[in-house]
Design a protein around this motif. Sequence first.
Motif, PDB file in Angstrom:
ATOM      1  N   ASN A   1      16.919 -31.326  -0.857  1.00  0.00           N
ATOM      2  CA  ASN A   1      16.322 -31.931  -2.058  1.00  0.00           C
ATOM      3  C   ASN A   1      17.017 -31.495  -3.343  1.00  0.00           C
ATOM      4  N   ARG A   2      17.983 -30.576  -3.200  1.00  0.00           N
ATOM      5  CA  ARG A   2      18.703 -30.054  -4.364  1.00  0.00           C
ATOM      6  C   ARG A   2      17.741 -29.453  -5.389  1.00  0.00           C
ATOM      7  N   GLU A   3      16.856 -28.635  -4.889  1.00  0.00           N
ATOM      8  CA  GLU A   3      15.887 -27.949  -5.741  1.00  0.00           C
ATOM      9  C   GLU A   3      16.001 -26.453  -5.514  1.00  0.00           C
ATOM     10  N   SER A   4      15.700 -25.697  -6.554  1.00  0.00           N
ATOM     11  CA  SER A   4      15.758 -24.239  -6.452  1.00  0.00           C
ATOM     12  C   SER A   4      14.597 -23.632  -7.220  1.00  0.00           C
ATOM     13  N   LEU A   5      14.241 -22.423  -6.841  1.00  0.00           N
ATOM     14  CA  LEU A   5      13.147 -21.713  -7.488  1.00  0.00           C
ATOM     15  C   LEU A   5      13.472 -20.223  -7.503  1.00  0.00           C
ATOM     16  N   VAL A   6      13.357 -19.623  -8.665  1.00  0.00           N
ATOM     17  CA  VAL A   6      13.571 -18.191  -8.839  1.00  0.00           C
ATOM     18  C   VAL A   6      12.263 -17.566  -9.299  1.00  0.00           C
ATOM     19  N   THR A   7      11.836 -16.522  -8.622  1.00  0.00           N
ATOM     20  CA  THR A   7      10.592 -15.839  -8.966  1.00  0.00           C
ATOM     21  C   THR A   7      10.870 -14.358  -9.182  1.00  0.00           C
ATOM     22  N   LEU A   8      10.426 -13.851 -10.315  1.00  0.00           N
ATOM     23  CA  LEU A   8      10.552 -12.441 -10.652  1.00  0.00           C
ATOM     24  C   LEU A   8       9.158 -11.835 -10.731  1.00  0.00           C
ATOM     25  N   GLY A   9       8.939 -10.769  -9.984  1.00  0.00           N
ATOM     26  CA  GLY A   9       7.625 -10.147  -9.975  1.00  0.00           C
ATOM     27  C   GLY A   9       7.706  -8.638  -9.966  1.00  0.00           C
ATOM     28  N   TYR A  10       6.612  -8.007 -10.356  1.00  0.00           N
ATOM     29  CA  TYR A  10       6.546  -6.553 -10.314  1.00  0.00           C
ATOM     30  C   TYR A  10       5.116  -6.123 -10.022  1.00  0.00           C
ATOM     31  N   GLU A  11       5.000  -4.918  -9.519  1.00  0.00           N
ATOM     32  CA  GLU A  11       3.700  -4.323  -9.224  1.00  0.00           C
ATOM     33  C   GLU A  11       3.608  -2.970  -9.912  1.00  0.00           C
TER      34      GLU A  11
ATOM     35  N   ASP B   1      12.982 -13.233  -5.927  1.00  0.00           N
ATOM     36  CA  ASP B   1      13.066 -14.164  -4.799  1.00  0.00           C
ATOM     37  C   ASP B   1      13.768 -15.429  -5.279  1.00  0.00           C
ATOM     38  N   PHE B   2      14.887 -15.789  -4.619  1.00  0.00           N
ATOM     39  CA  PHE B   2      15.671 -16.967  -4.991  1.00  0.00           C
ATOM     40  C   PHE B   2      15.733 -17.899  -3.786  1.00  0.00           C
ATOM     41  N   GLU B   3      15.174 -19.111  -3.945  1.00  0.00           N
ATOM     42  CA  GLU B   3      15.121 -20.090  -2.869  1.00  0.00           C
ATOM     43  C   GLU B   3      15.804 -21.377  -3.304  1.00  0.00           C
ATOM     44  N   VAL B   4      16.612 -21.938  -2.408  1.00  0.00           N
ATOM     45  CA  VAL B   4      17.326 -23.182  -2.683  1.00  0.00           C
ATOM     46  C   VAL B   4      17.088 -24.139  -1.522  1.00  0.00           C
ATOM     47  N   ASN B   5      16.633 -25.349  -1.843  1.00  0.00           N
ATOM     48  CA  ASN B   5      16.504 -26.419  -0.864  1.00  0.00           C
ATOM     49  C   ASN B   5      17.705 -27.338  -1.031  1.00  0.00           C
ATOM     50  N   LEU B   6      18.662 -27.233  -0.112  1.00  0.00           N
ATOM     51  CA  LEU B   6      19.898 -27.999  -0.240  1.00  0.00           C
ATOM     52  C   LEU B   6      19.677 -29.482  -0.005  1.00  0.00           C
TER      53      LEU B   6
ATOM     54  N   THR C   1      16.617 -12.393  -1.448  1.00  0.00           N
ATOM     55  CA  THR C   1      15.577 -11.554  -2.025  1.00  0.00           C
ATOM     56  C   THR C   1      16.140 -10.177  -2.342  1.00  0.00           C
ATOM     57  N   TYR C   2      15.534  -9.564  -3.343  1.00  0.00           N
ATOM     58  CA  TYR C   2      15.908  -8.202  -3.735  1.00  0.00           C
ATOM     59  C   TYR C   2      14.637  -7.453  -4.095  1.00  0.00           C
ATOM     60  N   TYR C   3      14.479  -6.273  -3.503  1.00  0.00           N
ATOM     61  CA  TYR C   3      13.293  -5.439  -3.731  1.00  0.00           C
ATOM     62  C   TYR C   3      13.758  -4.071  -4.208  1.00  0.00           C
ATOM     63  N   HIS C   4      13.120  -3.555  -5.266  1.00  0.00           N
ATOM     64  CA  HIS C   4      13.557  -2.299  -5.869  1.00  0.00           C
ATOM     65  C   HIS C   4      12.347  -1.437  -6.202  1.00  0.00           C
TER      66      HIS C   4
ATOM     67  N   SER D   1       3.995 -12.027 -12.129  1.00  0.00           N
ATOM     68  CA  SER D   1       5.208 -12.744 -11.751  1.00  0.00           C
ATOM     69  C   SER D   1       5.431 -13.915 -12.692  1.00  0.00           C
ATOM     70  N   ILE D   2       6.686 -14.338 -12.780  1.00  0.00           N
ATOM     71  CA  ILE D   2       7.064 -15.530 -13.533  1.00  0.00           C
ATOM     72  C   ILE D   2       8.181 -16.209 -12.773  1.00  0.00           C
ATOM     73  N   ASP D   3       8.148 -17.552 -12.702  1.00  0.00           N
ATOM     74  CA  ASP D   3       9.177 -18.276 -11.971  1.00  0.00           C
ATOM     75  C   ASP D   3       9.926 -19.222 -12.897  1.00  0.00           C
ATOM     76  N   SER D   4      10.922 -19.902 -12.350  1.00  0.00           N
ATOM     77  CA  SER D   4      11.774 -20.774 -13.150  1.00  0.00           C
ATOM     78  C   SER D   4      11.074 -22.049 -13.596  1.00  0.00           C
ATOM     79  N   ASN D   5       9.867 -22.305 -13.090  1.00  0.00           N
ATOM     80  CA  ASN D   5       9.055 -23.424 -13.577  1.00  0.00           C
ATOM     81  C   ASN D   5       8.147 -22.991 -14.726  1.00  0.00           C
ATOM     82  N   TRP D   6       8.335 -21.766 -15.210  1.00  0.00           N
ATOM     83  CA  TRP D   6       7.574 -21.186 -16.316  1.00  0.00           C
ATOM     84  C   TRP D   6       6.097 -21.041 -15.970  1.00  0.00           C
ATOM     85  N   THR D   7       5.847 -20.695 -14.724  1.00  0.00           N
ATOM     86  CA  THR D   7       4.490 -20.394 -14.293  1.00  0.00           C
ATOM     87  C   THR D   7       4.306 -18.879 -14.250  1.00  0.00           C
TER      88      THR D   7
END
Length: 359
Positions: free
Chosen positions: A292-302, A285-290, A271-274, A315-321
């Motif tokens: 299941n070999r799945e990963s998710l990246v979420t970018l957000g701002y306030e 926020d970058f999460e990897v499930n080794l 994670t990185y907060y600025h 926010s927007i994540d790598s699943n285009w949500t």
Amino acid sequence: MASAGGQGSAQFPGNIAPPPPAANPNDQARQANVDAAPSASATNTSQINESLCPGTYEELHKKCKGRNYICPLDGVQVHQSFMSIQSLKDLMPQPFEGCKLLINKGLSSHFQVNHSIHLSSSSNSSYHFGATYVGNKQLSPSEAFPVLVGDMDNNYNLNAQIIHEIVSGLRTKCVIQTQKAVWQMAQLGLDYRGKDFVASVTTANPNIIDESGVLAFHYLQGITRKLSLGAEYLYQYGSGMEGAVLSFGGRYTGKNWIAAATASAMSVNMTYYHIANESVRAAVDFEVNLRNRESLVTLGYELDVQKANMTVKNSIDSNWTITSVIEKKLLPMPFTLTISGILNHVSSKCQFGIGFIVG
């Protein structure tokens, strides 16, 4: 299993001191009467920086606040709202679908109750009643003990927490969950907070007869005022199965940013907060499930528009949500209007919600 780490609480009405970090709080407690905090003074910032205690291991991905944490800005004078978001994920929008009504009422300087009604077409509608009690043992402007938090819904599902500092530096926490008349989970944890380290032990669902349960050991050491390193050992036994997981983590605190990472044989989380300026904060926020070999990246701002008494979280994540939540305080009345939206471009699905907070 509920985590042993803490999470930030909202500012309560009636001069109730906000409770210390608590694990897995319900949405109602987290959203209860969040008010704008006053500006931090040089004295407040120096008090935050007095301690080298890095917090618990679960707080690696959480922001710092209070006498037992290192100030993430290391002496920079900032608005107190920068410290009001305890968890990195709290910066991300918390969306909902349908209609929500939350009513908070401070009955005294130590006791608050809240009522929450959620009407939804995609899930079962629900009613929640919650209560929070904060004791007289005041350790700092943001911490008082003991703390009792409870929540029950219309299906008689109960979530309760008791947090108390037994002696200086030694804290205990008990978490209980029931589903109707069925006992679901019981957790007991102890945290010892030294000058520059925190050692924790947590047990969940211990059963001496069936010889089953979960044990977790955590240790986090403040190497310097900016660098903290630690490890977690999780052991589970019972039902003819036995297993253990060892993970390592670290956190580095810059002038206006925080980077943290945890890694084990099963997962990786970074994670990185600025803090860009007084009104804009961003996180990744970058999460990897080794396994299941799945990963998710979420970018957000306030975005905090103080002149308009409005907060925007996107926010927007790598699943285009894409997720968005807008909160508007209707001052001088103690009302808050919340609008929520979720859109997934891949599945072409969207959800919208509107909420109203009183108190």
